[in-house]
Design a protein around this motif. Structure first.
Motif, PDB file in Angstrom:
ATOM      1  N   TYR A  32       0.932  -1.175   0.056  1.00  0.00           N
ATOM      2  CA  TYR A  32      -0.018  -0.024   0.103  1.00  0.00           C
ATOM      3  C   TYR A  32       0.816   1.292  -0.014  1.00  0.00           C
ATOM      4  N   LEU A  33       1.990   1.196   0.956  1.00  0.00           N
ATOM      5  CA  LEU A  33       2.886   2.500   0.961  1.00  0.00           C
ATOM      6  C   LEU A  33       3.485   2.685  -0.303  1.00  0.00           C
ATOM      7  N   LYS A  34       3.815   1.812  -1.131  1.00  0.00           N
ATOM      8  CA  LYS A  34       4.432   2.112  -2.306  1.00  0.00           C
ATOM      9  C   LYS A  34       3.492   2.619  -3.257  1.00  0.00           C
ATOM     10  N   GLN A  35       2.448   1.947  -3.319  1.00  0.00           N
ATOM     11  CA  GLN A  35       1.313   2.406  -4.401  1.00  0.00           C
ATOM     12  C   GLN A  35       0.867   3.904  -4.039  1.00  0.00           C
ATOM     13  N   ASP A  36       0.798   4.083  -2.585  1.00  0.00           N
ATOM     14  CA  ASP A  36       0.526   5.339  -2.202  1.00  0.00           C
ATOM     15  C   ASP A  36       1.302   6.467  -2.443  1.00  0.00           C
ATOM     16  N   TYR A  37       2.692   6.215  -2.724  1.00  0.00           N
ATOM     17  CA  TYR A  37       3.804   6.931  -3.204  1.00  0.00           C
ATOM     18  C   TYR A  37       3.349   7.414  -4.766  1.00  0.00           C
ATOM     19  N   LEU A  38       3.064   6.533  -5.517  1.00  0.00           N
ATOM     20  CA  LEU A  38       2.714   6.635  -6.741  1.00  0.00           C
ATOM     21  C   LEU A  38       1.421   7.765  -6.762  1.00  0.00           C
ATOM     22  N   PHE A  39       0.384   7.226  -6.035  1.00  0.00           N
ATOM     23  CA  PHE A  39      -0.768   8.079  -5.996  1.00  0.00           C
ATOM     24  C   PHE A  39      -0.427   9.408  -5.763  1.00  0.00           C
ATOM     25  N   LEU A  40       0.366   9.778  -4.688  1.00  0.00           N
ATOM     26  CA  LEU A  40       0.785  11.191  -4.417  1.00  0.00           C
ATOM     27  C   LEU A  40       1.390  12.002  -5.554  1.00  0.00           C
ATOM     28  N   VAL A  41       2.402  11.187  -6.317  1.00  0.00           N
ATOM     29  CA  VAL A  41       2.787  11.916  -7.554  1.00  0.00           C
ATOM     30  C   VAL A  41       1.679  12.444  -8.506  1.00  0.00           C
ATOM     31  N   HIS A  42       0.678  11.607  -8.679  1.00  0.00           N
ATOM     32  CA  HIS A  42      -0.359  11.986  -9.591  1.00  0.00           C
ATOM     33  C   HIS A  42      -1.328  12.774  -8.696  1.00  0.00           C
ATOM     34  N   PHE A  43      -1.561  12.877  -7.395  1.00  0.00           N
ATOM     35  CA  PHE A  43      -2.252  13.778  -6.685  1.00  0.00           C
ATOM     36  C   PHE A  43      -1.678  15.201  -7.081  1.00  0.00           C
ATOM     37  N   GLY A  44      -0.262  15.149  -7.143  1.00  0.00           N
ATOM     38  CA  GLY A  44       0.399  16.592  -7.384  1.00  0.00           C
ATOM     39  C   GLY A  44      -0.090  17.023  -8.737  1.00  0.00           C
ATOM     40  N   ARG A  45      -0.006  16.194  -9.593  1.00  0.00           N
ATOM     41  CA  ARG A  45      -0.587  16.429 -10.913  1.00  0.00           C
ATOM     42  C   ARG A  45      -1.717  17.076 -11.072  1.00  0.00           C
ATOM     43  N   ALA A  46      -2.678  16.266 -10.163  1.00  0.00           N
ATOM     44  CA  ALA A  46      -4.113  16.836 -10.045  1.00  0.00           C
ATOM     45  C   ALA A  46      -4.453  18.357  -9.632  1.00  0.00           C
ATOM     46  N   TRP A  47      -3.448  18.556  -8.712  1.00  0.00           N
ATOM     47  CA  TRP A  47      -3.396  19.853  -7.940  1.00  0.00           C
ATOM     48  C   TRP A  47      -3.023  20.699  -9.079  1.00  0.00           C
ATOM     49  N   GLY A  48      -2.014  20.495  -9.914  1.00  0.00           N
ATOM     50  CA  GLY A  48      -1.413  21.402 -11.025  1.00  0.00           C
ATOM     51  C   GLY A  48      -2.504  21.707 -11.997  1.00  0.00           C
ATOM     52  N   LEU A  49      -3.248  20.604 -12.341  1.00  0.00           N
ATOM     53  CA  LEU A  49      -4.351  20.954 -13.268  1.00  0.00           C
ATOM     54  C   LEU A  49      -5.401  21.793 -12.520  1.00  0.00           C
ATOM     55  N   ALA A  50      -5.599  21.787 -11.173  1.00  0.00           N
ATOM     56  CA  ALA A  50      -6.574  22.663 -10.415  1.00  0.00           C
ATOM     57  C   ALA A  50      -6.120  23.937 -10.547  1.00  0.00           C
ATOM     58  N   VAL A  51      -4.925  24.315 -10.713  1.00  0.00           N
ATOM     59  CA  VAL A  51      -4.175  25.584 -10.610  1.00  0.00           C
ATOM     60  C   VAL A  51      -4.610  26.138 -12.277  1.00  0.00           C
ATOM     61  N   TYR A  52      -4.624  25.203 -13.424  1.00  0.00           N
ATOM     62  CA  TYR A  52      -4.878  25.677 -14.659  1.00  0.00           C
ATOM     63  C   TYR A  52      -6.465  26.034 -14.732  1.00  0.00           C
ATOM     64  N   LYS A  53      -7.273  25.200 -13.915  1.00  0.00           N
ATOM     65  CA  LYS A  53      -8.658  25.205 -14.163  1.00  0.00           C
ATOM     66  C   LYS A  53      -9.148  26.392 -13.184  1.00  0.00           C
ATOM     67  N   SER A  54      -8.408  26.925 -12.348  1.00  0.00           N
ATOM     68  CA  SER A  54      -8.740  27.970 -11.306  1.00  0.00           C
ATOM     69  C   SER A  54      -9.326  29.159 -12.181  1.00  0.00           C
ATOM     70  N   ARG A  55     -10.404  29.648 -11.573  1.00  0.00           N
ATOM     71  CA  ARG A  55     -11.348  30.797 -12.335  1.00  0.00           C
ATOM     72  C   ARG A  55     -11.082  32.027 -11.685  1.00  0.00           C
ATOM     73  N   ASP A  56     -10.351  32.377 -10.480  1.00  0.00           N
ATOM     74  CA  ASP A  56     -10.075  33.583  -9.949  1.00  0.00           C
ATOM     75  C   ASP A  56      -8.956  33.455  -9.172  1.00  0.00           C
ATOM     76  N   ILE A  57      -8.415  34.420  -8.559  1.00  0.00           N
ATOM     77  CA  ILE A  57      -7.000  34.383  -7.841  1.00  0.00           C
ATOM     78  C   ILE A  57      -7.068  33.537  -6.463  1.00  0.00           C
ATOM     79  N   GLY A  58      -8.431  33.461  -6.062  1.00  0.00           N
ATOM     80  CA  GLY A  58      -8.475  32.755  -4.695  1.00  0.00           C
ATOM     81  C   GLY A  58      -8.462  31.451  -4.880  1.00  0.00           C
ATOM     82  N   GLN A  59      -9.119  30.790  -6.038  1.00  0.00           N
ATOM     83  CA  GLN A  59      -8.948  29.322  -6.514  1.00  0.00           C
ATOM     84  C   GLN A  59      -7.488  29.283  -6.934  1.00  0.00           C
TER      85      GLN A  59
END
Length: 221
Positions: free
Chosen positions: A41-68
């Motif tokens: 689980y820990l090993k796969q959770d590391y890989l998940f965290l990498v993609h979790f970071g990518r998801a928040w990078g996508l959230a940066v792009y999808k943000s509609r205002d400075i707060g988001q």
């Protein structure tokens, strides 16, 4: 009256319970989970965290205002600059080196959930993305609290006690509540049709999270 987030959970109550009260979670709380299962689980959770970071990078792009934009960037930096390093250190305590983590192959469960989150964010808006991520962020906080309340949970000399402490910590609980509050605010005035769209995303992400526990329990690749 139920909040929008409570309604999301109620819309897939059986799936949410199966995820939060999964056998992996129960054995972890009781301290009986096989070490190999937790390491997998820990090993796969590391890989998940990498993609979790990518998801928040996508959230940066999808943000509609400075707060988001600021919120998404803060979450991205927390994952990349803090959580990944902490996870690598924790894996080291379980005999998993950073070199091993760098060579890992993703399990099917990891692929399914992370790609679902990213695909959901790509095709939808920032709210779709947050709802897809919520079973992880909010779910872990609820699981930690649930375990503390169970009679079978062992707190003294439990090899997984640090994991429980991590997700019941004040910092993580506050982060999870902030996510709930954000989602509630964004869903305050949506239509019934929009709610059903988000409920479907939440349900599917919850089922994929439960599959992630199952992957760890049975050492699936």
């Amino acid at each position: 009256m139920s909040t929008p987030f409570e309604r999301l959970k109620q819309s897939c109550a059986a799936e949410w319970r199966a995820y939060c009260e999964h056998e992996f979670v129960r054995q972890l709380g009781a301290g009986t989970l096989p070490m190999e299962a937790f390491q997998h689980y820990l090993k796969q959770d590391y890989l998940f965290l990498v993609h979790f970071g990518r998801a928040w990078g996508l959230a940066v792009y999808k943000s509609r205002d400075i707060g988001q934009l600021r919120q998404s960037l803060d979450s991205l930096k927390a994952i990349i600059d803090v959580e990944l390093d902490l996870h690598v250190k924790y894996c080291g305590e379980w005999g998993i080196s950073e070199a091993q983590l760098a060579q890992l192959e993703e399990s099917r469960a990891t692929l399914a959930y992370t790609r679902y989150v990213l695909e959901t964010g790509n095709r939808g808006d920032i709210l779709d993305l947050h709802v897809a991520l919520a079973p992880c962020i909010v779910g872990y906080a609820e699981i930690g609290n649930w375990l503390v309340d169970q009679r079978f949970t062992v707190r003294l000399d439990n090899p997984y006690g640090a994991w429980i402490d991590m997700y019941t910590s004040k910092e993580f609980q506050q982060a999870a509540q902030a996510e709930v509050d954000w989602i509630n605010a964004q869903m305050a005035d949506i239509s019934d049709k929009r709610f059903q769209e988000l409920a479907r995303i939440f349900s599917e992400a919850t089922r994929l999270e439960a599959d992630f526990w199952q992957m760890g329990l049975t050492l699936q690749n």
